[in-house]
Design a protein around this motif. Structure first.
Motif, PDB file in Angstrom:
ATOM      1  N   THR A  77       0.812  -1.213   0.000  1.00 11.55           N
ATOM      2  CA  THR A  77       0.000   0.000   0.000  1.00 11.55           C
ATOM      3  C   THR A  77       0.847   1.266   0.000  1.00 11.55           C
ATOM      4  O   THR A  77       0.403   2.317  -0.465  1.00 11.55           O
ATOM      5  CB  THR A  77      -0.917   0.020   1.232  1.00 11.55           C
ATOM      6  N   ALA A  78       2.074   1.181   0.534  1.00 10.41           N
ATOM      7  CA  ALA A  78       2.914   2.376   0.629  1.00 10.41           C
ATOM      8  C   ALA A  78       3.731   2.622  -0.632  1.00 10.41           C
ATOM      9  O   ALA A  78       3.865   3.777  -1.069  1.00 10.41           O
ATOM     10  CB  ALA A  78       3.845   2.269   1.836  1.00 10.41           C
ATOM     11  N   ASN A  91       0.291  14.042  -0.076  1.00  6.99           N
ATOM     12  CA  ASN A  91      -0.257  14.505   1.194  1.00  6.99           C
ATOM     13  C   ASN A  91      -1.776  14.621   1.081  1.00  6.99           C
ATOM     14  O   ASN A  91      -2.296  15.310   0.212  1.00  6.99           O
ATOM     15  CB  ASN A  91       0.347  15.856   1.572  1.00  6.99           C
ATOM     16  N   GLY A  92      -2.470  13.936   1.972  1.00 10.59           N
ATOM     17  CA  GLY A  92      -3.919  13.893   1.904  1.00 10.59           C
ATOM     18  C   GLY A  92      -4.460  12.810   0.999  1.00 10.59           C
ATOM     19  O   GLY A  92      -5.684  12.644   0.898  1.00 10.59           O
ATOM     20  N   ALA A  93      -3.582  12.060   0.322  1.00 12.80           N
ATOM     21  CA  ALA A  93      -4.032  10.995  -0.578  1.00 12.80           C
ATOM     22  C   ALA A  93      -4.667   9.860   0.210  1.00 12.80           C
ATOM     23  O   ALA A  93      -4.142   9.432   1.245  1.00 12.80           O
ATOM     24  CB  ALA A  93      -2.864  10.482  -1.404  1.00 12.80           C
ATOM     25  N   ASP A  98      -8.320  -1.476  -3.166  1.00 13.45           N
ATOM     26  CA  ASP A  98      -7.310  -2.517  -2.978  1.00 13.45           C
ATOM     27  C   ASP A  98      -6.349  -2.141  -1.858  1.00 13.45           C
ATOM     28  O   ASP A  98      -5.885  -3.009  -1.113  1.00 13.45           O
ATOM     29  CB  ASP A  98      -6.534  -2.727  -4.277  1.00 13.45           C
ATOM     30  N   GLY A  99      -6.052  -0.853  -1.729  1.00 12.20           N
ATOM     31  CA  GLY A  99      -5.209  -0.408  -0.633  1.00 12.20           C
ATOM     32  C   GLY A  99      -5.861  -0.647   0.717  1.00 12.20           C
ATOM     33  O   GLY A  99      -5.199  -1.072   1.674  1.00 12.20           O
ATOM     34  N   THR A 174      -6.370   5.414   6.851  1.00 14.00           N
ATOM     35  CA  THR A 174      -7.024   5.557   5.543  1.00 14.00           C
ATOM     36  C   THR A 174      -6.173   6.341   4.555  1.00 14.00           C
ATOM     37  O   THR A 174      -6.548   6.466   3.392  1.00 14.00           O
ATOM     38  CB  THR A 174      -8.379   6.281   5.694  1.00 14.00           C
ATOM     39  N   SER A 175      -5.043   6.889   4.991  1.00  7.48           N
ATOM     40  CA  SER A 175      -4.238   7.741   4.127  1.00  7.48           C
ATOM     41  C   SER A 175      -2.947   7.029   3.712  1.00  7.48           C
ATOM     42  O   SER A 175      -2.523   6.049   4.336  1.00  7.48           O
ATOM     43  CB  SER A 175      -3.883   9.044   4.844  1.00  7.48           C
TER      44      SER A 175
END
Length: 660
Positions: A77-78, A91-93, A98-99, A174-175
């Protein structure tokens, strides 16, 4: 209608996870049970029963695979699949669907590790005492006894605490930035295990522990990354080809790191001729064979299935799923090494220094042996070498990159290697003055050199814009709230001073840190990172949003330095010896005066700021001068454009004065 057909092609990943966990548990439990009889007999411990002899290694295998799954899920995910990007950076994404699924998988896996960590406390007590598990499982006194007297029980409690924190974060996250933090946290979960066991005891345990850290982290990235990638393929997640190519590069690095660290770790503890004479050696041989087979499968991936992902994704998924099961078996074997009796030590007559530090010292540190004594440090020195190689790789991709910045970066990496691997690094655990010298270099020398190398600017220049790549990650980091807080002048100054004072003023903390190899690892990391952020805010060429002018930063430097220098004065006047019990336990052959050595360390702390301050003051003064010159030029330009009446009259007055 194509939607139902498309849905039918999606497969859940949990059957693969359960199969991998079962394989790891059965292999670890069976091997552990097979060799437990001899181990217990040698130690004179009664047989605690099958629930312990099979269950303990089986749960270790499951725990290890769950840690890998958590790390791999957060890695996916990262850094492997992009989030829902908003604006020019991340930033804020927010995470994609799927993530979210992968992040929840990492949270579930971490929660499982936390539960296993708690279950291991009575299991460990049962194992070392010979009591049946049912006897100690429901007794509060037995749990208290385990945590008080059994080091492994405390280790698993720490693992459970770390895993719980990661699990809670995973359920709430969630980010995109949260996934980066959780990935780092999932790596931290394995550290208590990496810093204990056979590798952390006996002679050369500094080599054994550092090589094991590399080995376990590489296995986490390799095994966990593939498990997460296969799950992404099974649910037909978008961007599979790009994610697989990124993972392929990570896996190539991981297998090389595993091979090198595994050889070093084995040579520290096992003679080649003993490999086939002991169970420990046979486990190593089979594990190595499994890793070689996995490496060949990885080569097939790179050469055949990855280039054809668009047309033959099913072939990749089937081959990768089989690879995951083989990885699970190898992981099950690996965890049994911590319970399998090793061969006799290479040196049965260890001195007190070898037991405490891993090696012997025969003479005090001097200017002559500073650079003639060498013992390669395998953790931070290796990281410094890798960073130097990566930096040079990026420089080749950027035309016109300033040579001065390259020189600064390489000087920082070389200083790290020389400091930790030369005579002063060898004497660091045994001498307060050498300890202070190393940490002053790591906190006030190396960071100054590294920040002047402008690494984030280089990364941004080396990669194309508009893609999910290191350039986007670097730009997002430079604009993040975290960086704005950490590099806010008061925060940057306070953290730099607090970490330094806490390590050296709180005597119980200092003694705990110097008496364990893990303590030295933590201190080295803290001083490097703390110094880097401090000097990055002061003089780093990399862009930092909202950074004050050079004049203000110079003022903060003047404010902070007296507090730093005061620590040296405090240590020089201190009448008691910090860490005296540990230093005397080393039984050094030259019998140093510990108080004099400590006062010398205080003098080093007081004087060590002079050299970096020359560079820092010079850099800040030049930037102040350039900023002032730029402001003057801009003011003149605005005055010319606006024909400022006051400015015009002032110039006329000067002209009349010159005429008279």
């Amino acid at each position: 209608m194509t939607a139902p057909a498309s849905k039918r092609t999606v497969s859940p990943a949990w059957p693969l996870y359960l199969a991998a966990l079962a394989v790891a548990a059965v292999v670890a439990g069976a091997v552990g049970e097979a060799f437990s009889g001899g181990s217990l007999a040698e130690l004179g411990i009664p047989d605690p029963g099958l629930a312990t002899t099979f269950g303990l290694p089986a749960l270790r295998g499951v725990a290890w695979l769950l840690i890998a799954l958590a790390a791999g899920s957060f890695l996916l995910t990262a850094f492997l699949i992009p989030p829902k990007q908003q604006g020019d950076d991340l930033n804020g994404a927010r995470l994609t669907v799927d993530g979210h699924i992968a992040s929840r998988t990492g949270a579930h896996a971490s929660a499982g590790v936390a539960l296993i960590g708690l279950a291991m406390i009575p299991l460990v007590l049962s194992d070392v005492s010979g009591q049946p598990l049912r006897t100690v499982l429901f007794e509060a006194a037995a749990w208290s006894q385990a945590l008080d007297q059994v080091a492994d029980a405390r280790v698993w409690l720490i693992v459970a605490a770390f895993a719980t924190a990661v699990a809670v974060g995973g359920y709430a996250a969630t980010s995109w930035w949260s996934q980066v933090a959780l990935f780092i946290g999932s790596i931290v979960v394995i550290m208590p295990i990496a810093l204990t066991g056979h590798s952390a005891t006996g002679g050369a345990h500094d080599y054994g522990t550092n090589s094991l850290i590399w080995h376990l982290v590489a296995m986490l990235l390799w095994v966990g990354g593939l498990m997460a990638l296969v799950a992404h393929a099974l649910r037909r997640g978008p961007g599979l080809a790009a994610a697989t190519r990124r993972y392929s590069r990570i896996a190539l690095f991981a297998i090389v790191a595993m091979a090198v660290s595994g050889v070093i770790n084995a040579l520290v503890r096992v003679r080649l001729e003993d490999l086939t004479q002991y169970a420990y050696g046979w486990v190593l041989i089979v594990k190595t064979a499994g890793i070689i087979v996995l490496g060949l499968i990885g080569f097939i991936h790179r050469e055949r299935t990855i280039p054809q992902l668009g047309s033959r994704s099913g072939a990749f998924t089937r081959l990768a799923a089989g690879e995951v099961l083989l990885m699970a078996a190898v992981s099950g074997l690996a965890v049994t090494l911590g319970r399998t009796p090793p061969p006799p030590p290479l040196d049965p007559n260890l001195t007190r220094m070898q037991i405490q530090m891993g090696y012997n010292l025969h003479e005090p540190l001097s200017w002559s042996n500073w650079l003639t004594q060498w013992r390669p440090e395998l953790l931070f020195s290796a990281i410094a070498v890798l960073l130097a190689v990566y930096y040079l790789h990026l420089v080749r991709r950027v035309e016109g990159w300033p040579v001065g910045r390259t020189v600064w970066w390489l000087l920082g990496c070389a200083t790290t290697v020389v400091t930790l691997s030369s005579g002063v690094g060898m004497h660091m655990p045994a001498s307060y003055s050498a300890h202070m010298t190393v940490h002053m270099i790591l906190s006030m020398g190396v960071p100054v050199f590294l920040v002047l190398g402008a690494p984030l600017t280089l990364v941004r220049a080396a990669y194309p814009a508009g893609e999910f790549n290191p350039r986007l990650w670097a730009e997002s980091f430079q604009r993040s709230k975290f960086l704005r807080v950490v590099t806010f002048s008061p925060v940057s100054t306070i953290q730099f001073l607090v970490f330094f004072y806490a390590m050296y003023v709180i005597e119980p903390l200092y003694e705990l840190m110097i008496s364990e190899h893990a303590g030295h690892v933590i201190m080295n990391a803290v001083f490097l990172l703390s110094g880097y952020f401090y000097f990055w805010e002061l003089i780093g060429p990399d862009e930092i949003a909202g950074r004050p002018s050079a004049k203000v930063r110079l003022l903060w430097l003047w404010v902070s330095m007296p507090f730093h220098l005061f620590m040296g004065v405090y240590l020089m006047q201190l009448g008691s010896v910090m860490g005296e019990e540990f230093y005397r336990s080393l039984d050094l052959p030259w019998h140093p005066d510990l108080l004099d050595v400590q006062k010398a360390g205080g003098g080093i702390a007081w004087a060590s700021g002079s050299f970096p301050l020359v560079i820092v003051f010079g850099e800040l003064f030049m930037r102040w001068w350039r900023e002032d010159k730029a402001e003057t030029v801009e003011s003149d330009r605005l005055a010319d454009e606006s024909d400022d009446e006051e400015w015009r009259r002032y110039n006329e007055m000067l002209a009349q004065f010159r005429g008279r």
